[in-house]
Design an enzyme around this catalytic site. Structure first.
Site, PDB file in Angstrom:
ATOM      1  N   ASN A   9       0.870  -1.178   0.000  1.00  0.00           N
ATOM      2  CA  ASN A   9       0.000   0.000   0.000  1.00  0.00           C
ATOM      3  C   ASN A   9       0.909   1.230   0.000  1.00  0.00           C
ATOM      4  OD1 ASN A   9      -1.810   2.031   0.512  1.00  0.00           O
ATOM      5  ND2 ASN A   9      -2.341   1.336   2.582  1.00  0.00           N
ATOM      6  N   TRP A  10       1.016   1.858  -1.156  1.00  0.00           N
ATOM      7  CA  TRP A  10       1.951   2.995  -1.279  1.00  0.00           C
ATOM      8  C   TRP A  10       1.409   4.260  -0.634  1.00  0.00           C
ATOM      9  CZ3 TRP A  10       3.985   2.784  -7.078  1.00  0.00           C
ATOM     10  CH2 TRP A  10       4.590   1.532  -7.298  1.00  0.00           C
ATOM     11  N   LYS A  11       0.127   4.253  -0.292  1.00  0.00           N
ATOM     12  CA  LYS A  11      -0.530   5.439   0.288  1.00  0.00           C
ATOM     13  C   LYS A  11      -0.275   6.657  -0.606  1.00  0.00           C
ATOM     14  CE  LYS A  11      -0.234   3.253   4.752  1.00  0.00           C
ATOM     15  NZ  LYS A  11      -0.140   3.363   6.190  1.00  0.00           N
ATOM     16  N   HIS A  96      -9.451   1.060   4.811  1.00  0.00           N
ATOM     17  CA  HIS A  96      -8.188   1.268   5.529  1.00  0.00           C
ATOM     18  C   HIS A  96      -8.441   2.202   6.705  1.00  0.00           C
ATOM     19  CE1 HIS A  96      -4.150   2.564   6.502  1.00  0.00           C
ATOM     20  NE2 HIS A  96      -3.732   1.453   5.911  1.00  0.00           N
ATOM     21  N   GLU A  98      -6.906   4.639   7.831  1.00  0.00           N
ATOM     22  CA  GLU A  98      -6.718   6.071   7.535  1.00  0.00           C
ATOM     23  C   GLU A  98      -7.960   6.638   6.853  1.00  0.00           C
ATOM     24  OE1 GLU A  98      -2.978   5.534   5.523  1.00  0.00           O
ATOM     25  OE2 GLU A  98      -2.090   4.972   7.439  1.00  0.00           O
ATOM     26  N   GLU A 168      -5.287  -4.909  10.577  1.00  0.00           N
ATOM     27  CA  GLU A 168      -4.277  -3.881  10.805  1.00  0.00           C
ATOM     28  C   GLU A 168      -4.582  -3.134  12.097  1.00  0.00           C
ATOM     29  OE1 GLU A 168      -2.305  -2.658   6.869  1.00  0.00           O
ATOM     30  OE2 GLU A 168      -4.144  -1.511   7.024  1.00  0.00           O
ATOM     31  N   GLY A 174       2.473   2.403  10.763  1.00  0.00           N
ATOM     32  CA  GLY A 174       3.410   3.511  10.589  1.00  0.00           C
ATOM     33  C   GLY A 174       4.096   3.936  11.881  1.00  0.00           C
ATOM     34  N   SER A 214       3.470  -1.955  10.422  1.00  0.00           N
ATOM     35  CA  SER A 214       4.923  -2.027  10.636  1.00  0.00           C
ATOM     36  C   SER A 214       5.498  -3.418  10.344  1.00  0.00           C
ATOM     37  CB  SER A 214       5.290  -1.574  12.050  1.00  0.00           C
ATOM     38  OG  SER A 214       4.858  -0.236  12.249  1.00  0.00           O
ATOM     39  N   GLY A 235       2.905  -1.067   4.287  1.00  0.00           N
ATOM     40  CA  GLY A 235       2.934   0.357   3.969  1.00  0.00           C
ATOM     41  C   GLY A 235       4.355   0.815   3.706  1.00  0.00           C
ATOM     42  N   GLY A 236       4.988   1.375   4.726  1.00  0.00           N
ATOM     43  CA  GLY A 236       6.332   1.961   4.587  1.00  0.00           C
ATOM     44  C   GLY A 236       7.333   1.074   3.865  1.00  0.00           C
TER      45      GLY A 236
HETATM   46  P1  PGA Z   1       2.864   0.381   7.670  1.00  0.00           P
HETATM   47  O1  PGA Z   1       1.410   0.554   7.029  1.00  0.00           O
HETATM   48  O2  PGA Z   1       3.436  -0.907   7.108  1.00  0.00           O
HETATM   49  O3  PGA Z   1       3.633   1.588   7.204  1.00  0.00           O
HETATM   50  O4  PGA Z   1       2.700   0.328   9.136  1.00  0.00           O
HETATM   51  C1  PGA Z   1       0.564  -0.558   6.828  1.00  0.00           C
HETATM   52  C2  PGA Z   1      -0.744  -0.102   6.251  1.00  0.00           C
HETATM   53  O5  PGA Z   1      -1.260   0.951   6.668  1.00  0.00           O
HETATM   54  O6  PGA Z   1      -1.315  -0.758   5.356  1.00  0.00           O
END
Ligand code: PGA
Length: 251
Positions: A9-11, A96, A98, A168, A174, A214, A235-236
């Site tokens: 997930n590149w956000k 998600h 967010e 998640e 993050g 993470s 994500g990251g």
């Molecule tokens: P993260 O994000 O790996 O940066 O914690 C995961 C996600 O939100 O899908």
């Protein structure tokens, strides 16, 4: 047969040229992967057409990060499920944390989005997870169960073939703070049980449940070794092709 998936997930990261370069590296390195692991990348909307070109002929599959809750029409700034399918998406992420947190995405809205996604022929990566307060109050099982019941119970066993669930925990996203393999596994097992109660053992057994929050090369092996953890939503670490592939090699 349950499928193992690692999805990036590149956000809201990378410009289009940067995203194309990242996709090219992922495709190049994906050749090292065993065939039982599906790699998915979810770039921003603006990148989808260019990244779809890069992925052609590769084993890497395209996903969006969200879709509209209406089929089409006067909804300025929105992107429909049909549009995503027409640009070459196989999946869309929905729900998600967010989106739930910053854009008021409710379970009811997710049901509408999911119906449209299925109608467009998309598969859905549905995200669920508790926040820190809910975990500290010991309500994490109830919160996740409720999200699953509110959304997935509105669909049929046939629809479930097009669903991937991503657990998640919001406090792990993050933050560098990963759920322990044990904390993740007990929620994953609970999700499978809740799915089994409505749709039966076969659907529950076949359901792919990803862990997200993470997840990185150093913890992926332990997480993916759990019996109900079938991959990750990253994500990251998905913004670096080497890390993303190292995670996918952790099964
Ligand atoms: P993260 O994000 O790996 O940066 O914690 C995961 C996600 O939100 O899908």
């Amino acid at each position: 047969m349950r499928k193992y998936i690692v999805a990036g997930n590149w956000k809201m990261n990378t410009t289009v040229p940067e995203g194309v370069e990242l996709a090219k590296s992922v495709v190049e390195k994906s050749k090292e992967l065993p065939s039982n692991v599906e790699l998915v990348v979810a770039p921003p909307f603006t990148h989808l057409a260019s990244v779809a070109e890069v992925l052609k002929g590769s084993k890497v599959v395209l996903s969006a990060q969200n879709c509209a809750d209406h089929a089409k029409g006067a909804y300025t700034g929105e992107i429909s499920a049909d549009m995503l399918a027409s640009v070459g998406c196989t999946y869309t992420i929905l729900g998600h944390s967010e989106r739930r947190q910053y854009y008021g995405e409710t379970d009811e809205k997710l049901v509408e989005k999911m119906k449209l996604a299925f109608a467009a022929g998309l598969k859905v990566i549905l995200c669920v997870g508790e926040n820190l307060t809910e975990r500290e109050e010991g309500r994490h099982f109830d919160v996740v169960k409720e999200q699953i019941v509110n959304v997935l119970y509105q669909f049929t066993a046939e629809d479930m073939a097009n669903v991937v669930v991503a657990y998640e925990p919001v406090w792990a996203i993050g933050t560098g703070k990963t759920a322990t393999a044990e904390q993740a596994e007990e929620i994953h097992a609970c999700i499978r049980t809740v799915v089994c109660e409505k749709f039966g053992a076969e659907v529950a057994e076949d359901l792919t449940i990803l862990y997200g929050g993470s997840c990185k090369p150093s913890n992926a092996v332990e997480l993916f070794a759990q019996k109900d953890i079938d991959g990750g939503l990253i994500g990251g670490a998905a913004l670096k092709a080497d890390d993303f592939i190292a995670i996918a090699l952790s099964f």
